[in-house]
Scaffold this motif. Structure first.
Motif, short mmCIF file in Angstrom:
data_model
loop_
_atom_site.label_atom_id
_atom_site.label_comp_id
_atom_site.label_asym_id
_atom_site.label_seq_id
_atom_site.Cartn_x
_atom_site.Cartn_y
_atom_site.Cartn_z
N ASN A 179 0.85 -1.20 0.00
CA ASN A 179 0.00 0.00 0.00
C ASN A 179 0.88 1.25 0.00
OD1 ASN A 179 -2.20 1.72 0.17
ND2 ASN A 179 -2.49 1.43 2.37
N HIS A 181 2.04 4.82 -1.99
CA HIS A 181 1.66 5.86 -2.93
C HIS A 181 2.82 6.11 -3.90
CE1 HIS A 181 -0.08 10.19 -3.52
NE2 HIS A 181 -0.45 9.37 -4.49
N ILE A 183 4.01 8.53 -7.28
CA ILE A 183 3.75 9.69 -8.14
C ILE A 183 4.90 9.81 -9.13
CG2 ILE A 183 3.62 12.23 -8.22
CD1 ILE A 183 2.33 12.17 -5.50
N ASN A 193 -0.34 8.98 -10.65
CA ASN A 193 -0.70 9.09 -9.24
C ASN A 193 -1.37 7.77 -8.87
OD1 ASN A 193 -1.53 9.80 -6.68
ND2 ASN A 193 -2.24 11.83 -7.27
N ASN A 195 -1.15 3.69 -6.58
CA ASN A 195 -0.87 3.03 -5.31
C ASN A 195 -0.64 1.54 -5.57
OD1 ASN A 195 -1.46 1.67 -2.62
ND2 ASN A 195 -1.66 3.82 -2.04
N GLU A 244 6.29 6.62 -1.67
CA GLU A 244 6.14 6.78 -0.23
C GLU A 244 7.13 5.90 0.53
OE1 GLU A 244 2.51 5.87 2.99
OE2 GLU A 244 2.20 5.64 0.82
#
Length: 261
Positions: A179, A181, A183, A193, A195, A244
């Motif tokens: 999970n 993120h 970009i 964008n 996930n 992330e």
């Protein structure tokens, strides 16, 4: 823990990147343990390299449903795999060379898995035990060559130009890949964008599938596929892939030596 490979004073090293920019130099490859060498380098004083030198690179096609839809493909019923030559790999801030005959070159931001322990016939439940860490990747692709090859059921040179696999800047060893993120920006504009929760085949499934047919080796890279939003790049563009928990991989597109700008 963030692991970085870098050069300083014409030598290259591995190190542990600490918050604040200190790099705790390691004695050897982190795949052989994390013994520190007793030296501290500063991030601002080094050149960041790709996490590993010329690794084996496995790529995934159509591993996000939204990307399959945008290119008019059905969701795959098994992982769609290809390989990128080890010479495609470059590091953070290195130049992506635009081919002199290139017409339609695309970026593809991707989570990249680094294998840390040999894996053969691994179950999904045990798969993450064989992972060293995770980093950012950009599966640069020549769409015209890719489509021509795909008509005959193969895929190599469309993904295989030198510099077509920027990887880095660091490997994060403590991360849940399910999970995250992601970009991708081109010249500061967000183009992707996504996930990793939307992967058709998640990291454990990919490792289990690959290891059923071949031995995965320490240092192998698995580029897990790209979300929707891929698009063309040109010389002068700057591509950033941000994931992330890992950081930002940044590369500029440059012209091939001797080519007409």
């Amino acid at each position: 823990m963030k692991i970085i490979r870098y050069s300083i004073d014409e030598n290259w090293h591995y190190g542990i990147l600490r918050s604040g920019g200190d790099i705790e130099r390691l004695k050897r490859s982190p795949l052989d343990g994390l013994q520190v060498a007793g030296y501290i380098d500063r991030l601002a004083s080094v050149r960041v390299l790709s996490p590993f030198y010329r690794p084996r690179v496995f790529g995934l096609g159509y591993n996000y449903r939204a990307h399959s839809q945008e290119v008019g493909k059905n969701t795959p019923t098994l992982p769609v795999l290809f390989m990128k030559p080890s010479t495609t790999v470059i590091g953070h801030e290195e130049g992506i060379v635009y081919p002199s005959d290139g017409e339609n070159i695309h970026f593809e931001g991707e989570l990249t898995v680094i294998i840390g322990k040999e894996a053969r016939n691994v179950s999904e439940s045990d798969a993450l035990d064989h992972v060293f860490g995770y980093t950012c990747g950009n599966d640069v692709s020549d769409r015209i060559l890719q489509r021509r090859e795909s008509e005959f059921g193969c895929l190599l040179v469309g993904k295989g130009y030198d510099t077509f696999a920027p990887i880095g800047p660091v490997v994060e060893t403590e991360l849940d890949p399910s999970n995250l993120h992601l970009i991708t920006r081109v010249n500061g504009e967000v183009r992707q964008n996504g996930n990793t929760a939307d992967l058709v085949y998640g990291v454990p499934a990919l490792i289990a599938y690959l290891s059923k047919y071949m031995t995965l080796l320490p240092g192998d890279h698995i580029m897990t596929g790209t979300p929707a939003g891929v698009g063309p790049i040109k010389p002068g563009d700057t591509i950033e892939v941000e994931i992330e928990g890992i950081g930002v991989l940044r590369n500029k597109v440059i012209t091939q030596a001797g080519a007409t700008p």
